[in-house]
Scaffold this motif. Sequence first.
Motif, PDB file in Angstrom:
ATOM      1  N   LYS A  72       0.668  -1.252  -0.101  1.00 27.22           N
ATOM      2  CA  LYS A  72      -0.035   0.032   0.033  1.00 27.22           C
ATOM      3  C   LYS A  72       0.817   1.315   0.061  1.00 27.22           C
ATOM      4  O   LYS A  72       0.376   2.324   0.001  1.00 27.22           O
ATOM      5  CB  LYS A  72      -0.948   0.158   1.202  1.00 27.22           C
ATOM      6  N   ASP A  73       2.223   1.139  -0.133  1.00 28.39           N
ATOM      7  CA  ASP A  73       3.071   2.458  -0.331  1.00 28.39           C
ATOM      8  C   ASP A  73       2.744   3.135  -1.464  1.00 28.39           C
ATOM      9  O   ASP A  73       2.507   2.710  -2.829  1.00 28.39           O
ATOM     10  CB  ASP A  73       4.394   1.925  -0.130  1.00 28.39           C
ATOM     11  N   PRO A  74       2.418   4.525  -1.324  1.00 23.58           N
ATOM     12  CA  PRO A  74       2.016   5.130  -2.316  1.00 23.58           C
ATOM     13  C   PRO A  74       3.045   5.659  -3.118  1.00 23.58           C
ATOM     14  O   PRO A  74       4.363   5.909  -2.927  1.00 23.58           O
ATOM     15  CB  PRO A  74       1.375   6.468  -1.704  1.00 23.58           C
ATOM     16  N   ALA A  75       2.949   6.155  -4.319  1.00 25.06           N
ATOM     17  CA  ALA A  75       3.800   6.565  -5.325  1.00 25.06           C
ATOM     18  C   ALA A  75       3.278   7.389  -6.513  1.00 25.06           C
ATOM     19  O   ALA A  75       2.240   6.770  -6.840  1.00 25.06           O
ATOM     20  CB  ALA A  75       4.899   5.410  -5.840  1.00 25.06           C
ATOM     21  N   ILE A  76       3.879   8.287  -7.080  1.00 28.78           N
ATOM     22  CA  ILE A  76       3.601   9.088  -8.358  1.00 28.78           C
ATOM     23  C   ILE A  76       4.683   9.117  -9.281  1.00 28.78           C
ATOM     24  O   ILE A  76       5.817   9.519  -8.871  1.00 28.78           O
ATOM     25  CB  ILE A  76       3.040  10.566  -7.925  1.00 28.78           C
ATOM     26  N   LEU A  77       4.569   8.596 -10.266  1.00 32.35           N
ATOM     27  CA  LEU A  77       5.474   8.297 -11.129  1.00 32.35           C
ATOM     28  C   LEU A  77       5.513   9.316 -12.308  1.00 32.35           C
ATOM     29  O   LEU A  77       4.562   9.371 -13.059  1.00 32.35           O
ATOM     30  CB  LEU A  77       5.486   6.744 -12.002  1.00 32.35           C
ATOM     31  N   LEU A  78       6.577  10.066 -12.287  1.00 34.18           N
ATOM     32  CA  LEU A  78       6.872  11.051 -13.227  1.00 34.18           C
ATOM     33  C   LEU A  78       7.841  10.526 -14.279  1.00 34.18           C
ATOM     34  O   LEU A  78       9.097  10.396 -14.101  1.00 34.18           O
ATOM     35  CB  LEU A  78       7.143  12.390 -12.795  1.00 34.18           C
ATOM     36  N   VAL A  79       7.287  10.277 -15.600  1.00 36.01           N
ATOM     37  CA  VAL A  79       7.978   9.605 -16.610  1.00 36.01           C
ATOM     38  C   VAL A  79       8.240  10.437 -17.919  1.00 36.01           C
ATOM     39  O   VAL A  79       7.542  11.243 -18.176  1.00 36.01           O
ATOM     40  CB  VAL A  79       7.453   8.475 -16.832  1.00 36.01           C
ATOM     41  N   LYS A  80       9.519  10.475 -18.236  1.00 34.10           N
ATOM     42  CA  LYS A  80       9.929  11.173 -19.743  1.00 34.10           C
ATOM     43  C   LYS A  80       9.148  10.348 -20.724  1.00 34.10           C
ATOM     44  O   LYS A  80       8.905   9.217 -20.716  1.00 34.10           O
ATOM     45  CB  LYS A  80      11.364  10.854 -19.931  1.00 34.10           C
ATOM     46  N   HIS A  81       8.784  11.069 -21.618  1.00 32.19           N
ATOM     47  CA  HIS A  81       7.686  10.646 -22.758  1.00 32.19           C
ATOM     48  C   HIS A  81       8.243  11.105 -24.032  1.00 32.19           C
ATOM     49  O   HIS A  81       8.371  12.129 -24.487  1.00 32.19           O
ATOM     50  CB  HIS A  81       6.322  11.416 -22.585  1.00 32.19           C
ATOM     51  N   GLN A  82       8.803  10.145 -24.890  1.00 34.79           N
ATOM     52  CA  GLN A  82       9.183  10.049 -25.885  1.00 34.79           C
ATOM     53  C   GLN A  82       8.374   9.328 -27.083  1.00 34.79           C
ATOM     54  O   GLN A  82       8.666   9.520 -28.114  1.00 34.79           O
ATOM     55  CB  GLN A  82      10.735   9.697 -26.139  1.00 34.79           C
ATOM     56  N   SER A  83       7.803   8.416 -26.624  1.00 34.44           N
ATOM     57  CA  SER A  83       7.054   7.567 -27.722  1.00 34.44           C
ATOM     58  C   SER A  83       5.931   6.502 -26.922  1.00 34.44           C
ATOM     59  O   SER A  83       5.486   6.788 -25.737  1.00 34.44           O
ATOM     60  CB  SER A  83       8.100   6.579 -28.501  1.00 34.44           C
ATOM     61  N   THR A  84       5.208   5.994 -27.814  1.00 33.94           N
ATOM     62  CA  THR A  84       4.156   5.105 -27.197  1.00 33.94           C
ATOM     63  C   THR A  84       4.657   3.886 -26.493  1.00 33.94           C
ATOM     64  O   THR A  84       3.952   3.231 -25.679  1.00 33.94           O
ATOM     65  CB  THR A  84       3.439   4.621 -28.522  1.00 33.94           C
ATOM     66  N   TRP A  85       6.007   3.646 -26.805  1.00 34.22           N
ATOM     67  CA  TRP A  85       6.568   2.228 -26.239  1.00 34.22           C
ATOM     68  C   TRP A  85       6.530   2.518 -24.719  1.00 34.22           C
ATOM     69  O   TRP A  85       6.001   1.316 -24.039  1.00 34.22           O
ATOM     70  CB  TRP A  85       8.120   2.261 -26.562  1.00 34.22           C
ATOM     71  N   GLU A  86       6.776   3.514 -24.039  1.00 33.87           N
ATOM     72  CA  GLU A  86       6.702   3.546 -22.434  1.00 33.87           C
ATOM     73  C   GLU A  86       5.265   3.475 -22.027  1.00 33.87           C
ATOM     74  O   GLU A  86       5.156   2.979 -20.926  1.00 33.87           O
ATOM     75  CB  GLU A  86       7.542   4.574 -21.876  1.00 33.87           C
ATOM     76  N   THR A  87       4.339   4.048 -22.639  1.00 33.79           N
ATOM     77  CA  THR A  87       3.029   3.787 -22.272  1.00 33.79           C
ATOM     78  C   THR A  87       2.539   2.540 -22.205  1.00 33.79           C
ATOM     79  O   THR A  87       1.714   1.856 -21.407  1.00 33.79           O
ATOM     80  CB  THR A  87       2.377   4.664 -23.529  1.00 33.79           C
ATOM     81  N   PHE A  88       3.196   1.613 -23.123  1.00 30.08           N
ATOM     82  CA  PHE A  88       2.687   0.302 -23.231  1.00 30.08           C
ATOM     83  C   PHE A  88       3.373  -0.692 -22.106  1.00 30.08           C
ATOM     84  O   PHE A  88       2.894  -1.320 -21.580  1.00 30.08           O
ATOM     85  CB  PHE A  88       3.150  -0.535 -24.532  1.00 30.08           C
ATOM     86  N   CYS A  89       4.745  -0.108 -21.994  1.00 31.79           N
ATOM     87  CA  CYS A  89       5.471  -0.917 -21.208  1.00 31.79           C
ATOM     88  C   CYS A  89       5.601  -0.816 -19.710  1.00 31.79           C
ATOM     89  O   CYS A  89       5.632  -1.697 -18.921  1.00 31.79           O
ATOM     90  CB  CYS A  89       7.114  -0.869 -21.522  1.00 31.79           C
ATOM     91  N   MET A  90       5.025   0.448 -19.272  1.00 32.39           N
ATOM     92  CA  MET A  90       5.140   0.727 -17.890  1.00 32.39           C
ATOM     93  C   MET A  90       4.309  -0.279 -16.838  1.00 32.39           C
ATOM     94  O   MET A  90       4.746  -0.804 -16.071  1.00 32.39           O
ATOM     95  CB  MET A  90       4.794   2.089 -17.316  1.00 32.39           C
ATOM     96  N   PRO A  91       3.067  -0.447 -17.721  1.00 34.44           N
ATOM     97  CA  PRO A  91       2.287  -1.379 -16.515  1.00 34.44           C
ATOM     98  C   PRO A  91       2.901  -2.724 -16.486  1.00 34.44           C
ATOM     99  O   PRO A  91       2.350  -3.536 -15.533  1.00 34.44           O
ATOM    100  CB  PRO A  91       0.839  -1.358 -17.362  1.00 34.44           C
ATOM    101  N   THR A  92       3.457  -3.115 -17.682  1.00 39.00           N
ATOM    102  CA  THR A  92       4.052  -4.381 -17.803  1.00 39.00           C
ATOM    103  C   THR A  92       5.433  -4.402 -16.713  1.00 39.00           C
ATOM    104  O   THR A  92       5.844  -5.653 -16.401  1.00 39.00           O
ATOM    105  CB  THR A  92       4.499  -4.981 -18.951  1.00 39.00           C
ATOM    106  N   LEU A  93       5.817  -3.479 -16.312  1.00 43.49           N
ATOM    107  CA  LEU A  93       7.355  -3.364 -15.530  1.00 43.49           C
ATOM    108  C   LEU A  93       7.070  -3.140 -14.276  1.00 43.49           C
ATOM    109  O   LEU A  93       7.845  -3.354 -13.220  1.00 43.49           O
ATOM    110  CB  LEU A  93       8.120  -2.379 -16.248  1.00 43.49           C
ATOM    111  N   MET A  94       5.975  -2.395 -13.892  1.00 46.64           N
ATOM    112  CA  MET A  94       5.668  -2.027 -12.441  1.00 46.64           C
ATOM    113  C   MET A  94       5.085  -3.101 -11.656  1.00 46.64           C
ATOM    114  O   MET A  94       4.093  -3.845 -11.969  1.00 46.64           O
ATOM    115  CB  MET A  94       4.855  -0.774 -12.344  1.00 46.64           C
TER     116      MET A  94
END
Length: 244
Positions: A72-94
């Motif tokens: 339940k530890d909270p976090a707000i991820l602030l991410v560099k945005h260069q392409s669609t790739w990180e939009t797809f990847c982030m939920p699979t990595l976290m």
Amino acid sequence: MNALRSILHLMFMAVTVIPWGLAVVIASPFLSSTQIYWMCVGWLRLAVRSGEVMLGIRNQIIGYENLPVGSKDPAILLVKHQSTWETFCMPTLMPHPLAYVFKKELLYVPFFGWAMSRMDMIHIDRSKRKEAFNKVVSQGQRLLDQGTWVIMFPEGTRIARGQQGTYKVGGTRLAVATGAPVIPIAVTSAKCWPRKALIKRPGTVEFSIGKPIPSQGRDPDELMREVEAWIEAEMRRLDPQAYR
């Protein structure tokens, strides 16, 4: 060869998103929000895995130990945005479910947007800025309390490789309002998947996760300057050729 591989991958995603989106819409009345989320992440994993196989794109994760470990530890991820790739990847990595903050117009995209509308995320009307931020805070607090991390792209849009956008303070305002720490993340996706490009290139995308930055008692503007300084310095370390 890269052109052919890129077209085939695009076609693969277009074909697979249709049954996935329909399945989510049909199943959503019978599933919890968490089950719907992981059902959607299943398609994202397919998209990322197909990108690895068909496009030759690999991910390298740096600083994974910096992520909070409590359920339940909270976090707000602030991410560099260069392409669609990180939009797809982030939920699979976290390790936690993520809630994106995004413009409501995306909900009208056939199949993809329809499925997104069934997920417990934060979609806002950008034309109503005050109402939008109040919604981000209220829904963001609820999501953080249940163990979902909020993810935002502070530059607001995809930025070309080697460029720096204007960092907006919405993410740090939310952090200060909720007391959740912010975690800056640098991403070099444009090396392989350039902004708005049809043709992708094989290679390695680095996801560098910074240490959590406390938000309690901070000024949002000053906090965002710290986030920006870390991300941009890390981008230059990871991809020095782009910033000559």
